[in-house]
Design an enzyme around this catalytic site. Structure first.
Site, PDB file in Angstrom:
ATOM      1  N   THR B  45       0.996  -1.424   0.120  1.00  7.54           N
ATOM      2  CA  THR B  45      -0.563   0.253   0.261  1.00  7.54           C
ATOM      3  C   THR B  45       0.615   1.305   0.889  1.00  7.54           C
ATOM      4  OG1 THR B  45      -1.512  -1.196   1.500  1.00  7.54           O
ATOM      5  CG2 THR B  45      -1.977   0.780   1.306  1.00  7.54           C
ATOM      6  N   HIS B  48       1.580   2.040  -3.515  1.00  7.00           N
ATOM      7  CA  HIS B  48       1.198   2.690  -4.311  1.00  7.00           C
ATOM      8  C   HIS B  48       0.677   4.024  -4.368  1.00  7.00           C
ATOM      9  CE1 HIS B  48      -1.015  -0.562  -5.471  1.00  7.00           C
ATOM     10  NE2 HIS B  48      -0.750  -1.762  -4.370  1.00  7.00           N
TER      11      HIS B  48
END
Lengths: 350, 350, 350, 350
Positions: B45, B48
């Site tokens: 995450t 990202h």
């Protein structure tokens, strides 16, 4: 090839004792299998039958052949049998369910209302040959040690008990370390139990419990069990209690050490009614209690196979003795003195 | 004792990249805890967010401090906090549930309708200090290796996924061997899974899968996955499929190798809708599919603690790199090239 | 007493259509039962076979007799049959499980790997007589309306779907109101569902949904389904989604209206792969998805019997037409136009 | 607006009896709510406290205000309270869980190790005002009859008991028809139980059981309970036994009429240990036994709301009397003679 008669260990009359006899080899029906027994093992139930105690007097109808733990080789199959072949190395589920009752038709054949147990209600496996309905045959995986073949019945009791609820990451107490209790320790360990407490007065059995993987060993005749359990469970009590003794005091203690909201699975059979503080042991505690009978047909058998094949469970320490079938008197003696754990009887070696 | 400012890794603007900045130490409210971060780890995450992809653009509001995997020492507590003390070594559940919705009030806080994730929706742990609601703090057991402290978040994902259904005695396929997939292998093994198949194209990750306990390693770019799975599962397919990749092809293949009546637990997040043969993958198959989000609060945390403390699970092989927080650029690079599995960022060593 | 030949509705060749023919009455084996069919009913599957669509071309081997929903009277039994007698009024589970595979031996016979469906893979019940394995026979309780006897197959689909998870006190959406969807509404209501939403574009079916007990009726071609569902579920979405249509748009919408942590049970069969936003529909949502195939053997049958006998469920509104078997062309026409819901075909009235 | 003092029913000393007194209105903390009580109802527990029996002597610390079943209007809220407003019509979960123990943090707060029950361990609702932690407040749905507001506590016991296992399509015995037993009958019926047997010696209560939906009424002092149960359950015994009496004979009989593999949920509290034939009652039977304590927080409350709002459950027949709070002596008398079922005490009518 199949002889007309065979050697069998028989319960001949409504009295203590058993004896070796020559008996006719059983005839098989269209859906039956005849197995040449290689190894049988002795269960506490056999000891009750041998001694002809109250339970045995009410249940057993002599003359008949006891024995419900065995492995062997298929010697003949009935005309309608598929999926089993002569030469297969097998054991069997000896609880023969009726197939028609509510339980049988809804996934609970292990509590069939009309079950007959081979070796208890009909002829069993303490003999050269035993007749089994084909649907009850379990083919033994060759990757599993051949010696474990006769132990599926009690090992299955253990698997059924341990896996009747969550076990991964749980603290577990096993009360009573006979063979099924010992197997339960190994199963719980293989399935991720975090801390296993064995509670058992017999020091030989406690040593076996340690070999099977117990983390804490308690002697209820000496140790302050409740205090010690709180110590090793962060003050909570155990998540799971597996009752394997059938002794009233152990059952009551087992419930006292169970945590609020815990699970108790009961397999040991008390000889008579037990006085239990239901309010504190079960109700306020929000406990879940499972009565365990036999093995699930055949979920438990698949679980057994997988665990024995892949999880590194070793049943060997529990096999303390091996004797020829004819030395059954000695076997019974070793069991009742607590000298032996599981005894294998060699019937015929393939 | 607590300084006014701290070093933090900040996502400064709505664009690729992050940077180290001096930031004010967060003020805490009456029910909050301030933690001096010792170690943080990097999750996909975070990558990202670093790259500012579509998902990040829709969700993230810069400037803010990312980071949701960490361990550290409690530096201060709010006036109403009980049960946590200054000096405790802790991690935290970074999903902050609202406490009021249907889900929060009925044992499903992990799917709270109004959840805020620290490190995603609010300031996180890539900093000297992080503010956490006291109820989300998890005290770390000193018997567990200190290095594993920042890994509870992803390890909990794995535990939640594996234990969302039966695992003992089950055959298991893990599709995708990033850190959570690797952790899942170890958890499944510790909880009695009988045969674990790791399916992963990256050879480094397959080697890690083997170290974590996988029995069969398959490269979907070369191996005939479906044939091999049938081979090692007696022709049945796997009992349990744990989807850790989010890749459409892996998801579809995962369902094809799942046995009739099996369980699929999905954790990997596909970037866009997936075309799935629902009729054969799920419906005719009588499959049970679990969507997995976060960790159960706090059942999963208790399970993690028990497994890490008592079941011999070793997370070390997955920790491939350790870097100072300021070398975040290198960390992101190691992750995106598939060079690294889990990277620990040293923030401050106690 | 049993004639040599009978009238039967036959699928004669690999082409559209069916025809009435004189056929030999089936011979029965030792464990079979011969049933004189009284009533058969028509399923959507029969329409696929009639029209010879893609699915039918791949699965069906003409010539054979279709029909898998029926009731009738036992006309003869095989030599080894117990528990069923000539004269019994019966229906049957037409999924004939192999009895030997993992699924059959572990309580999942409804997803047997080698199942044969009578009326699909072998001769079925659109005939004066049908041969059924004795173990698949279900004796019909005389306290249940005789007309419901041929409906156990689809009613069982509904019971299996509704009871595959918690239902008491739950809000429920049923997407698609063919006969099984309609039955599901009645079952959910009888089992304590709190608010039932029927989603169906056909106005006749919506009216039937209301008769069966739905609280809210939505037309997906006109209503803002998502807004309306939020309105009647306190903003949460439904606890339970029962997918009965197989239409991709309905499936996607069904998942959108499912609450975080909800349960989706899928029975409708999509004709081809479905594009699904797995991330939001299942994974982040923490949803549980059940694929539903057939009826549990025979838990579902016991549940059906209990519900039909004691819970006041009335299936009559769904029976919109009754025709002689020979008018099968008209029956197929009524079904494909959406004019009919469930059509009973009178074969022979006892 | 909130007065300094209030009228309250007080347990003044360690002796039988209670008395009305003027007491200070409780001060509230930052996370508390003050409720102006409108209606309170009397529980069997209050009768124990009134009579000062053994249990009360061990648990209760006078002087204090009893009463744990109530409804009322929020009069004031603490500074940190969100989600509850002055004027809300509410009831409350009176088991105040600690929030920190294993049970509280893993979805089992109803068996919190350190629970305090308002009205038992601290001041309760037999007063003009009662102080409640905000997280324990339950807002009452205006679509549910206002009179049912004080009954959520015992109705929740019933819902928790009935829904602790499968109920749809099940045969059910309820042993003991006090208010919770009566509520259980209504809940079981609304949730699809197929045949409900009420076992109760008091004829008034049996009549109420019939009004609540029981199909078969048995008087254990006269009827051959076991024979009658077999008659109405096709010889199987009941699927589910709900124990609501706490009487040893009823508990033993309840287990005898439970079918093999059935479920027993125990809520009635025996005054002392019970002698139970565990072998036949639980173990051979493969029974599942649930101890039931309180209500699940707050799954049970959502279920209650849904059932009371949508399933047509009517609690009115159980409300046999209404009295002003000051007539508590008469209320206690009506309860102990078995004249009354549930008595509402009017405290203040809005």
């Amino acid at each position: 090839m199949i002889p007309a008669t065979m050697q069998a260990l028989v319960k001949p009359t409504a009295a203590p004792g058993m004896e070796m006899r020559e008996m006719p080899v059983p005839a098989i029906g269209a859906t039956d299998v005849l197995v040449a027994v290689e190894t049988a093992s002795v269960c506490g139930t056999d000891l009750h039958i041998y001694h002809w105690d109250e339970w045995a007097q009410a249940r057993i109808k002599p003359p008949y052949i006891p024995g419900h733990e065995f492995s062997g080789t298929v010697a003949a199959i009935g005309d309608l049998v598929t999926g089993v072949q002569v030469g297969d190395f097998v054991s069997a589920e000896m609880h023969v369910a009726c197939g028609h009752c509510l339980q049988c038709r809804s996934g609970q054949a292990h509590v069939c209302q009309f079950v007959k147990i081979l070796g208890v209600d009909a002829d069993g496996a303490f003999a050269d040959f035993v007749r089994i309905p084909a649907s009850n045959i379990w083919k033994l995986d060759p990757r599993i040690p051949r010696d474990f073949g006769s132990l599926y019945d009690p090992f299955g009791n253990a698997v059924h008990t341990v896996l009747s609820g969550a076990i991964a990451g749980q603290t577990v107490a096993v009360t009573g370390c006979g063979p099924i209790g010992l197997f339960s320790i190994a199963v719980a360990k293989a399935c991720g139990a975090s801390h296993i407490i064995a509670i058992e007065p017999n020091s030989k059995r406690r040593k076996l419990a340690q070999q099977m993987g117990a983390h804490t060993l308690l002697d209820p005749s000496k140790d302050d069990v409740e205090a010690r359990v709180l110590e090793v469970t962060a003050g909570n009590g155990v998540d799971v209690m597996l009752e394997m003794s059938g002794h009233p005091a152990a059952i009551r203690q087992g419930f006292r050490i169970l945590r609020m909201g815990g699970r108790a699975s009961l397999l040991g059979i008390p000889a008579r009614p037990v006085e239990l503080d239901l309010a504190n042991a079960v109700i306020f505690k929000g406990a879940t209690v499972h009565g365990i009978n036999g093995r699930k047909m055949y979920e438990t058998w698949f679980q057994m196979e997988a665990l024995l094949r892949d999880s590194g469970i070793d049943l060997s320490p529990v096999i303390t003795h091996r004797l020829p079938l004819a030395q059954f008197d000695q076997a019974m003696h070793l069991l009742e003195t607590g000298e032996a754990s599981k005894i294998l009887l060699n019937v015929k070696r393939a």
